[in-house]
Enzyme design. Sequence first.
Site, short mmCIF file in Angstrom:
data_model
loop_
_atom_site.label_atom_id
_atom_site.label_comp_id
_atom_site.label_asym_id
_atom_site.label_seq_id
_atom_site.Cartn_x
_atom_site.Cartn_y
_atom_site.Cartn_z
N HIS A 59 0.85 -1.35 -0.09
CA HIS A 59 -0.12 0.20 0.13
C HIS A 59 1.03 1.10 0.16
O HIS A 59 2.05 1.11 0.31
CB HIS A 59 -0.84 0.00 1.20
CG HIS A 59 -1.91 -1.30 1.19
ND1 HIS A 59 -2.84 -1.32 2.17
CD2 HIS A 59 -2.12 -2.23 0.43
CE1 HIS A 59 -3.63 -2.42 2.02
NE2 HIS A 59 -3.02 -2.92 0.89
N GLU A 61 1.04 3.58 2.05
CA GLU A 61 1.62 4.11 3.18
C GLU A 61 2.78 3.17 3.43
O GLU A 61 4.18 3.48 4.15
CB GLU A 61 0.80 3.88 4.46
CG GLU A 61 -0.55 4.72 4.08
CD GLU A 61 -1.74 3.93 3.58
OE1 GLU A 61 -1.44 3.21 2.62
OE2 GLU A 61 -2.79 4.06 4.07
N CYS A 95 -5.80 1.48 5.66
CA CYS A 95 -6.52 0.06 6.04
C CYS A 95 -6.20 -0.57 7.65
O CYS A 95 -5.39 0.25 8.11
CB CYS A 95 -6.16 -1.21 5.05
SG CYS A 95 -4.52 -1.86 5.28
N CYS A 98 -2.04 -0.95 7.88
CA CYS A 98 -1.47 0.21 7.72
C CYS A 98 -1.67 1.17 9.00
O CYS A 98 -0.86 1.75 9.54
CB CYS A 98 -1.81 1.16 6.46
SG CYS A 98 -1.36 0.36 4.97
#
Lengths: 173, 173
Positions: A59, A61, A95, A98
């Site tokens: 992701h 992040e 999410c 993260c």
Amino acid sequence: MDSIASTEISDQWMEAALNQAKDALNSGEVPVGCVFIYKGAILASGRNTVNETRNATRHAEMNCVDQVLKRCQDKKLNPMHIFPEIIIYVTVEPCGMCADALGQLEVKQIVFGCSNDRFGGCGSVVDVPKMYSYPYNIIKGIRADEAIGLLKDFYKGENPNAPSDKAKRKKTQ
Amino acid sequence: MDSIASTEISDQWMEAALNQAKDALNSGEVPVGCVFIYKGAILASGRNTVNETRNATRHAEMNCVDQVLKRCQDKKLNPMHIFPEIIIYVTVEPCGMCADALGQLEVKQIVFGCSNDRFGGCGSVVDVPKMYSYPYNIIKGIRADEAIGLLKDFYKGENPNAPSDKAKRKKTQ
């Protein structure tokens, strides 16, 4: 005046995160973009690379986290002293993975655009910071419509930003 | 007979995970160890490396995930086809970040030793698989006492496994 200046800064960094999300869209990835701000400047910027890497955990992040760690390694800095000063701008609510990773890294603040009713880990599905008592501050809804617009473009299979052959053909027809 | 064989297999893999946890303890890390089983053999094995890397997210499970991805890259396999066949043995209940990452990777099953009342993401603090409807199966309590024993040794600052100079000195006194 302070609050206006602060809003301007937020917009600037979210603009940078949105540009990352657009880059994801143009590359066929779910359009989520992110920047990590440290002492008033961008320390890391990244986007979703799940399809490119075939790794469901890449992701935006997490890609930024790895950039910070790399920079700390190069400059012989202790990341445990850097992360607590970092403010994150991300176009979509993080999410659970993260949200938890950023909590364990003890980041200072997360600013996100739109909520994520399916995977959101900052209140929408799970409230990770609350359940683990992570101290980071959360600000949400910054340029949310633009973040949603990019997601809609992705799921419609349309991409108004890419100067694709298809779009060119349409113009010339 | 099947269930006995199955228990024997569980013990064998948890033994391997416990050995990884002991290695973590001997290296001054919180003793958590893990193995990823694919088609009846160990595909990845790892332990906590948070202190060594100064990265709060380098948990045993994440280190194993990266090993699998590396192996898939080397052998030109699609990790999205490999993870759904993987059974994980980990000495301590995964945290929220790991529970979520493993869900997104769609692993088949997680077998863990002791629960983690402070950070557990498979029911103790947050029930990540339930909240996100991840399909992996969970079996807990396999050799939990040994996993707890290692954690106690770490937090007491004692390490009965390491043939340290101190222990040697005591013996010779």
